[in-house]
Scaffold this motif. Sequence first.
Motif, PDB file in Angstrom:
ATOM      1  N   ILE A 396       0.841  -1.201   0.000  1.00 47.70           N
ATOM      2  CA  ILE A 396       0.000   0.000   0.000  1.00 47.70           C
ATOM      3  C   ILE A 396       0.874   1.249   0.000  1.00 47.70           C
ATOM      4  O   ILE A 396       0.621   2.226  -0.715  1.00 47.70           O
ATOM      5  CB  ILE A 396      -0.933   0.003   1.232  1.00 47.70           C
ATOM      6  N   LYS A 399       2.187   2.541  -3.302  1.00 43.35           N
ATOM      7  CA  LYS A 399       1.219   3.321  -4.083  1.00 43.35           C
ATOM      8  C   LYS A 399       1.063   4.733  -3.513  1.00 43.35           C
ATOM      9  O   LYS A 399       0.870   5.696  -4.258  1.00 43.35           O
ATOM     10  CB  LYS A 399      -0.121   2.599  -4.107  1.00 43.35           C
ATOM     11  N   ILE A 400       1.138   4.845  -2.185  1.00 44.53           N
ATOM     12  CA  ILE A 400       1.076   6.167  -1.559  1.00 44.53           C
ATOM     13  C   ILE A 400       2.284   7.003  -1.989  1.00 44.53           C
ATOM     14  O   ILE A 400       2.162   8.192  -2.330  1.00 44.53           O
ATOM     15  CB  ILE A 400       1.027   6.038  -0.026  1.00 44.53           C
ATOM     16  N   LYS A 403       2.196   9.025  -5.140  1.00 44.57           N
ATOM     17  CA  LYS A 403       1.372  10.237  -5.166  1.00 44.57           C
ATOM     18  C   LYS A 403       2.076  11.440  -4.547  1.00 44.57           C
ATOM     19  O   LYS A 403       1.553  12.555  -4.604  1.00 44.57           O
ATOM     20  CB  LYS A 403       0.060   9.984  -4.415  1.00 44.57           C
ATOM     21  N   LYS A 429      -5.105   2.375   3.801  1.00 45.04           N
ATOM     22  CA  LYS A 429      -5.875   2.333   2.554  1.00 45.04           C
ATOM     23  C   LYS A 429      -6.601   3.654   2.309  1.00 45.04           C
ATOM     24  O   LYS A 429      -6.661   4.148   1.170  1.00 45.04           O
ATOM     25  CB  LYS A 429      -6.881   1.178   2.594  1.00 45.04           C
ATOM     26  N   ILE A 430      -7.167   4.220   3.390  1.00 44.85           N
ATOM     27  CA  ILE A 430      -7.853   5.507   3.255  1.00 44.85           C
ATOM     28  C   ILE A 430      -6.845   6.586   2.828  1.00 44.85           C
ATOM     29  O   ILE A 430      -7.137   7.430   1.965  1.00 44.85           O
ATOM     30  CB  ILE A 430      -8.533   5.893   4.583  1.00 44.85           C
ATOM     31  N   THR A 431      -5.651   6.526   3.427  1.00 42.32           N
ATOM     32  CA  THR A 431      -4.608   7.488   3.069  1.00 42.32           C
ATOM     33  C   THR A 431      -4.208   7.353   1.604  1.00 42.32           C
ATOM     34  O   THR A 431      -3.980   8.344   0.906  1.00 42.32           O
ATOM     35  CB  THR A 431      -3.368   7.287   3.968  1.00 42.32           C
ATOM     36  N   ARG A 432      -4.166   6.116   1.141  1.00 37.34           N
ATOM     37  CA  ARG A 432      -3.805   5.862  -0.265  1.00 37.34           C
ATOM     38  C   ARG A 432      -4.775   6.548  -1.228  1.00 37.34           C
ATOM     39  O   ARG A 432      -4.392   6.978  -2.327  1.00 37.34           O
ATOM     40  CB  ARG A 432      -3.814   4.352  -0.509  1.00 37.34           C
ATOM     41  N   ASP A 433      -6.022   6.686  -0.838  1.00 33.45           N
ATOM     42  CA  ASP A 433      -7.050   7.225  -1.723  1.00 33.45           C
ATOM     43  C   ASP A 433      -7.271   8.726  -1.543  1.00 33.45           C
ATOM     44  O   ASP A 433      -8.171   9.303  -2.162  1.00 33.45           O
ATOM     45  CB  ASP A 433      -8.370   6.486  -1.495  1.00 33.45           C
ATOM     46  N   ARG A 434      -6.472   9.367  -0.692  1.00 28.15           N
ATOM     47  CA  ARG A 434      -6.652  10.808  -0.427  1.00 28.15           C
ATOM     48  C   ARG A 434      -5.662  11.640  -1.212  1.00 28.15           C
ATOM     49  O   ARG A 434      -4.656  11.159  -1.727  1.00 28.15           O
ATOM     50  CB  ARG A 434      -6.449  11.092   1.065  1.00 28.15           C
ATOM     51  N   ASP A 435      -5.968  12.986  -1.283  1.00 24.68           N
ATOM     52  CA  ASP A 435      -4.995  13.954  -1.792  1.00 24.68           C
ATOM     53  C   ASP A 435      -4.037  14.239  -0.641  1.00 24.68           C
ATOM     54  O   ASP A 435      -4.413  14.825   0.369  1.00 24.68           O
ATOM     55  CB  ASP A 435      -5.694  15.246  -2.236  1.00 24.68           C
TER      56      ASP A 435
END
Length: 923
Positions: A396, A399-400, A403, A429-435
């Motif tokens: 994970i 991927k972070i 970004k 996972k939530i962090t991965r999907d954030r700006d």
Amino acid sequence: MSLPAVAWGISVAGWIMSPIISKLLDKVLSHCKSNKAETLRHLLTDVLPRLTLTLEAAEAINHSKLFEAMVRGLKSAFYDMEDILDELEYIRHQKMLDGQNSSKSKKKKKRLRITSDVEAGPSNQDICIEPSLTLTGPLNARLKDSMAKIEELIVKAQGIIALAESSSKGKTVTAKNIHTRTTSAPVELVTGRDEDRDRITRMLRDTEYDNSRSSNNKCFSVIGIYGISGSGKTTLAQYVCKHEEDENYFDFVIWIHVSQNYSVGDVFKEMYEAASVDKNKACPEYNSLDVLEKELEKKLKDKRFLLVLDDIWCNKDVGQQQLPKLLSPMKAGKRGSKILATSRNKDAFSDLGPGVACNVFPIRDLDDQAFLELFMYYALGSTNPDDSGEMELRSIGAKIAQKLKRSPLAARTVGGQLRKQQSNVEFWKITRDRDLLDETTGALLWSYQQLDEQIRRCFSYIIIFPRRHSLDRNELVKLWVAEGFIQTANPEEDPEVVGQCYFDELLATSFMQPEELKWGVPCYLVHDLMYDLAEKVAGNDCFRFEKGQRRQVPCDVRHIFVANGEMATEEIFKLKNLRTLIIHDQNWSESANEVFLQKVFEKLLKLRVLVVDYEKKNTDMGTLEIPESIGHLKHLRHLSLKVPGYCKLILPGTLNNLYHLQALILESLSGLKFPSDMGKLSNLRHISMRCSGKTLPNIGRLTSLQTLEYFEVRNEHGHEIKQMRDLNKLQGDLRILGLGNVKSKNEAQEANLAAKTRLTGLQLVWFGGTTSPEVEAEVLEGLCPPGGLKSLEIRGYKGSEYPSWMVGVQNGGPKYLNTLYLEKCYQLGPSPELFDCFIHLRELSILDSCWDYLPDNVKDLRCLKRLRFYSCLNIKSLPELPLSLEDFTAYWCDRGFTESCKQVDHPNWQKLQHVKKCSFFPL
């Protein structure tokens, strides 16, 4: 409160109070009735300043939706005013041309002027000019609508301001830079910086550079590292510092965190303590700064030190610069001492004072692997990589990391948050999907606030181009000028010069960064972090149609970039207020035809910039005839048409109606067809043409021209060399072809080249024509260039003599020439006088000419770096060459000479051993 909202508020606040808006309002004020003028004065002096403060306050963002609608309306009204004044200027220009055509005999042309309503007549007209140009009909109605809209918005703004001020209760929180003091101790892990550290270490040992660059009283030189906030400058300096403390090369290492606000006295005390044997002993209290300085000098006397100045700042006010004072005690040290400085601004290093040798370079980005290692260190620490739970987190985390745009600051801040939640996979996972870049961009936002508003606006415009798009400095500045982003205090000052200064500041502060040369031309990129910042501050002004992306086009967009011509749909033609349309496509598509362009010219009447650029060159599309309706674009200032392959470009006579046109860029391998007379385009400043043997006719009237890549002399009306006479604003490089068609020295002198003082490069080309060698010698004599010329090329000249200005016989001619290039000048032999006159030569190239020896005084050219001879020189007569020479290249007619040069014992070969690059190529 979100960062994009804060960024938008700061950006809009700056735009509202920018010199561009102030100048626009002042101009409108002078032409309004008294009651309208009072309304605008209230807007300018009271409402807008209060609105600016409110927008900059974080609490005001609670009402951002109300503000957005109000600001959108204000922008629309201001843009309308600007367009109205633009059309008024167009009418004035048209009337002036009509007056010239109807009365050629007038010695002084009457200048039309705008008058107030008192002078203009009827009281129901808000803006008038002289009776023949009274504004009536649609133009006047539009102005009244804009004024009414502004009055309505002023009332709304006052209500919103009162609401915001009451809720914020005087608190103002904007994006700020929090200065954290640094020390010489590096973080536990430094990754990807070994090569940089070793490079700096070598520079710290280099004393030859000090001796060649520093003035006699300087015992030290400076190494400067600059880059954007959070890019790792301090970490690299700490890494170097730790290495030097272990090496003991310097008597002592002093670390000082300078920052923007510092006390010279406090810094002296820190230096004193660092230079003391007993590090725990505090500096004695001295009431006099002078005494403290002298005591510090005693500590440094005859000591070789390394002083690290972390985070120095550039002070634009020369009178307030204190860095030279900060370095004053350093003169007591031992030669070979060094200063390692870091800064966000490249220009800050020049503030260290004159006579200081300074070697400056930008900090490099970490590569992907090094950045991933750094991020994982902050996020997981020294844990077990074989643990199954950790393996999932690492997957994970990878991927972070992608970004975070390779920002060390982002790695530290985001990784630090993740480290607290190592047992919470869902959080990762939530962090991965954030700006994730708000905090990093917030630090950059503070740097953005330090720029002048006009520079901010120029910077935010960059997002019209795709991410990682290569930017050409000169082209970008031309676009800024065309958009009206650059306002000059002096009407005589070139906006391009101001724009170049804006670009330099963005480059120095790392908002842009240099890229590798593209076709020999410097290119620039915007770092991904800076691009993210630009997107946040630009709002809805810019929009891009990119491949694979479909987003709704904002209704108030002003600037559009189309990455694929096929995406230029009907949606674009609904944007009646569009100011910029850039189509940049690698393939020819159906969109680039007369039908599409006809729609552009009929629907998008407020365009100021139109670029149609198709890169595919190996396609033969026949002919592209530009519709006559291009004459409807009364606001157009920048027109660039680059067609593919061997498509012929035909321009209509209505092109002459584009009175505001400033830049005309055309590319067609098959050729161009111009209107017969383009003298009406008196605002045209830049002409760039890459085409097959075509030049503009009758350019002599375009006295505002600054850029003209080449001019071909022909035996045709409108193509005589006298057309060059009054083009004295030309700058950069100029190529003059067809000089064989010039018949005399007097005719050549009509070009008046010596008056074109801003030229830096000149090519004189004779190929063609029927004149004799004697006439060509007279013509070259008459083509005396300006004294500041840096590069001179002469091709195809058949004369046997050098002009007096090349051999120092007369006072005129270039005195500081860097480059001299002679090609196919078969009658010109070597002349020692050349090297007496052009003593600053850095590059000398002789091609297919009759040089059979090299004059002995070439050894006196102390600046010469490159020497090239092609099929013209006998190696046996090679004299002593200057020690500055780095590159010697020669092509020989006789293979035997080349073979002999390969012998180590050849005497002339021995003379070339100091040359860094030496090549011999037999023909």
